[in-house]
Structures are given as structure tokens and as C-alpha cells.
Design an enzyme around this catalytic site. Structure first.
Site, PDB file in Angstrom:
ATOM      1  N   ALA A  44      -9.300   5.771  28.363  1.00 19.08           N
ATOM      2  CA  ALA A  44      -8.702   5.010  27.268  1.00 19.08           C
ATOM      3  C   ALA A  44      -8.797   5.764  25.944  1.00 19.08           C
ATOM      4  O   ALA A  44      -9.402   6.836  25.844  1.00 19.08           O
ATOM      5  CB  ALA A  44      -9.378   3.650  27.161  1.00 19.08           C
ATOM      6  N   HIS A  45      -8.224   5.154  24.911  1.00 18.17           N
ATOM      7  CA  HIS A  45      -8.081   5.823  23.622  1.00 18.17           C
ATOM      8  C   HIS A  45      -9.424   6.139  22.979  1.00 18.17           C
ATOM      9  O   HIS A  45     -10.380   5.393  23.071  1.00 18.17           O
ATOM     10  CB  HIS A  45      -7.226   4.970  22.667  1.00 18.17           C
ATOM     11  CG  HIS A  45      -7.792   3.626  22.362  1.00 18.17           C
ATOM     12  ND1 HIS A  45      -8.452   3.325  21.204  1.00 18.17           N
ATOM     13  CD2 HIS A  45      -7.787   2.477  23.079  1.00 18.17           C
ATOM     14  CE1 HIS A  45      -8.835   2.074  21.208  1.00 18.17           C
ATOM     15  NE2 HIS A  45      -8.447   1.521  22.335  1.00 18.17           N
ATOM     16  N   ASN A  46      -9.476   7.310  22.352  1.00 12.97           N
ATOM     17  CA  ASN A  46     -10.624   7.781  21.578  1.00 12.97           C
ATOM     18  C   ASN A  46     -11.868   8.068  22.403  1.00 12.97           C
ATOM     19  O   ASN A  46     -12.966   8.216  21.858  1.00 12.97           O
ATOM     20  CB  ASN A  46     -10.973   6.810  20.450  1.00 12.97           C
ATOM     21  CG  ASN A  46      -9.936   6.820  19.347  1.00 12.97           C
ATOM     22  OD1 ASN A  46      -9.024   5.987  19.330  1.00 12.97           O
ATOM     23  ND2 ASN A  46     -10.053   7.766  18.429  1.00 12.97           N
TER      24      ASN A  46
END
EC number: 2.3.1.191
Length: 346
Positions: free
Chosen positions: A237-239
Site C-alpha cells: 500500500a501507499h507510503n
């Protein structure tokens, strides 16, 4: 492939017990290999198969007992030696094909030396493809994306705008790099989408399996560091940050803003919650659910994930629950009988 046993021993740095001039031309399993083929014994479970082995040579550990007359090359790690020989046996010289007439390459895109861009691939404005890299059919390389040298992008991969892929990477079919991260703010009217304006950065020597999804960051980058290897159907997922040489096995999911250290192994179908820190050298058993930070070197299993030894004890107890329940019922019956005899509770 046609190599003498002497050449094979030199290639893997092993000690040969057998005729140096014998030539093998293939590789096969320990039970199937013939007199002109090489095989290996990495798992002691299969050692009995040596008695009937007909292979021209077998890769074994230094202390492995073998039947008389069986040629062997003794190495510290037969599996690694097998991988090295298989690599040499199957490598083909790279033949660049240039840009196929049915590929679409934007005028401002930059292509390196000796690239191969296959039919129906798309390379967007200001994108850059490094030297000797291969872009297979159906690949989408978005605006401003970067692909390094000697990298292979297999069919139907999407590399979103601005995303970065390093040198000597392999990205397998159907993977999407740089889709929007899953970011929404709950409101009285529903869920307000947070623009995802960061990128994905994939460092050198990374291999991404088929059907992966690696989301772009809300801000900054989602970072897959050098030497990471993912299996099929993995989601990052993001980051997130996935540390160097980490292994993510099939169907692992890592939630947003989690940092994973170096040399971590996550077994298949492991789920990791968001905003966590997973230390270096952590090992997580398959189907585990991680809801808290893990210190370097921890080995965990279960849902929620707990120390592996404790999980093994719990599993052992769980298998005995039915028997323990029956014993408790019998003890209750005996206790009730004793209480009735002594007049307790009357």
C-alpha cells in the site's frame, strides 16, 4: 549445455569425485536424471534416492555419503550451485529488437541503447527506458516514468506516471505499479478522496511477481528497496517502505505507511496493519496477522501474530481440546458424585 565435470566443479567452486572429462548436457530431478544429466541433493529427505540414481553427476554437501561409482561434486550449498549451473545452461545472448512498428513511443520519450520495445507497448511523454531493457507487449509506461538498464518488463504491466524502476529488475505480467493509494476522509456525505500525488520507487535488482499491486504514495514515495523479491499476488500500500532483500510470499498484504526492515520474510497470506515498524531479519509465518510493531529478529505466527514458540504450544494444546473437555466433564461428574456422597450442597 555441454560441460565437463571439471568445468562444472570450477563453475561452482566444488570438489569433484568422478571422471573430470565426463560431459553432461542436461539437468533433471534426482530420480529422473540419466547418465548425461546433472542433478542435485539439497534436502536430506531425498538421500535414499541416491542408491538408484543414474545421473552423470550429483551436487551434494561435503559430508554426504554416496554409493560407490556415483560421480559427485561436493559443495557447501547444493541448491545454490544448482541455481548457478541452471542459470549458465539457460542463458541466451541478448538480441535487441529495437522498437516494433506497432509500439507507441512518445516523441519526448528517451530510449537507451539496444532496447527492445515490443508490439502494443506504450511509452509516454518524457518517459525514459534504460540500455538493453525489454518492454514486452501490452506494457504501459506512463508520463515521466523511468526504467533502468537491463530491466525486463513482462506483458501487460502498468508503470504509472512518474514512477521509478531501477537496473536489472524483473517485473512479471499483470503487475500494476503506481495506482492510487487507498486514501479517503470520512464525511457526513461519504468518503472524500485524498489525491495521491507521490510515486513508487523500485531500486536495483528487484523482482516483482505476477499480479502485484504497488500503490503510489499520497506524498513522497512508496519505496521497494534493493534486492526485494515478491511472489505473485502481493499488495504493497501507499507510503510503505520494504527493506533490502526482503521476501514477500504470495498474497501478502502490507497496509499503508508501514516500514519493513531488511532481510524480512513474510509467509504466504500474511497481513500487516498500517503505520507499523517491522524490524530487520523478522520472520512471519504464513497466514499470520500482524497488528503491532515487531523487533529485529523476531519470529512470529498466528492471528494476532505472537512469538512462534508460543504459537506452536497453543496449536499443540488446541489439538487436545476435545480430550481435555472430556476429561473435565468426567472430573465434574466425579466431583458431583463425591459432593453428593458427603452431603455437600444439600
Amino acid at each position: 549445455m555441454e560441460l565437463s565435470l571439471a568445468q562444472l566443479a570450477e563453475l561452482v567452486g566444488g570438489s569433484l569425485d568422478g571422471p573430470a572429462d565426463r560431459v553432461v548436457s542436461g539437468i533433471n530431478g534426482i530420480q529422473e536424471a540419466g547418465h548425461d544429466e546433472l542433478t542435485f541433493l539439497a534436502n536430506p529427505k531425498y538421500a535414499p534416492a541416491l542408491a538408484g540414481c543414474r545421473a552423470g553427476v550429483v551436487l551434494v554437501r561435503p559430508d554426504q555419503d554416496v554409493p560407490p561409482g556415483l560421480a559427485v561434486i561436493r559443495v557447501d550449498d547444493p541448491y545454490l550451485a544448482f541455481a548457478k549451473i541452471l542459470t549458465v545452461a539457460t542463458q541466451k545472448p541478448y538480441q535487441p529488437m529495437g522498437v516494433h512498428p506497432r509500439a507507441e513511443v512518445a516523441p519526448s520519450a528517451q530510449l537507451g541503447l539496444d532496447v527492445s520495445v515490443h508490439a502494443l507497448a506504450y511509452v509516454g511523454e518524457n518517459a525514459r527506458i534504460g540500455d538493453r531493457s525489454v518492454i514486452h507487449p501490452g506494457v504501459y509506461v506512463g508520463e515521466g516514468a523511468r526504467v533502468g538498464d537491463d530491466t525486463v518488463i513482462h506483458p501487460n504491466v502498468t508503470i504509472g506516471h512518474g514512477c521509478l524502476v531501477g537496473n536489472r529488475c524483473i517485473i512479471h505480467s499483470g503487475t500494476v505499479i503506481g495506482a492510487d493509494g487507498y486514501g479517503f476522509v470520512p464525511t457526513a456525505d461519504g468518503h472524500f478522496k485524498i489525491p495521491q500525488v507521490g510515486v513508487v520507487q523500485i531500486d536495483d535488482d528487484v523482482e516483482i511477481g505476477a499480479g502485484n499491486t504497488i500503490d503510489r504514495a499520497a506524498l513522497g514515495r512508496t519505496w521497494i528497496q534493493r534486492g526485494v523479491k515478491t511472489d505473485n499476488m502481493v499488495h504493497v500500500a501507499h507510503n510503505c517502505v520494504i527493506g533490502e532483500n526482503t521476501l514477500l510470499v504470495a498474497q501478502v498484504g502490507v497496509s499503508g505507511s508501514t516500514t519493513v526492515g531488511k532481510n524480512v520474510i513474510m509467509g504466504g497470506q500474511t497481513g500487516v496493519a498500517g503505520h507499523l515498524t517491522i524490524g530487520d531479519d523478522v520472520k512471519i509465518a504464513a497466514k499470520s496477522g500482524v497488528h503491532g510493531d515487531l523487533k529485529p529478529g523476531e519470529i512470529v505466527a498466528g492471528i494476532p501474530a505472537i512469538p512462534h514458540r508460543m504459537w506452536l504450544r497453543n496449536v499443540a494444546v488446541g489439538r487436545r481440546l476435545a480430550d481435555l473437555f472430556d476429561r473435565v466433564k468426567k472430573l465434574e461428574k466425579r466431583l458431583n458424585a463425591l459432593q453428593a456422597k458427603d452431603g455437600v450442597g444439600s
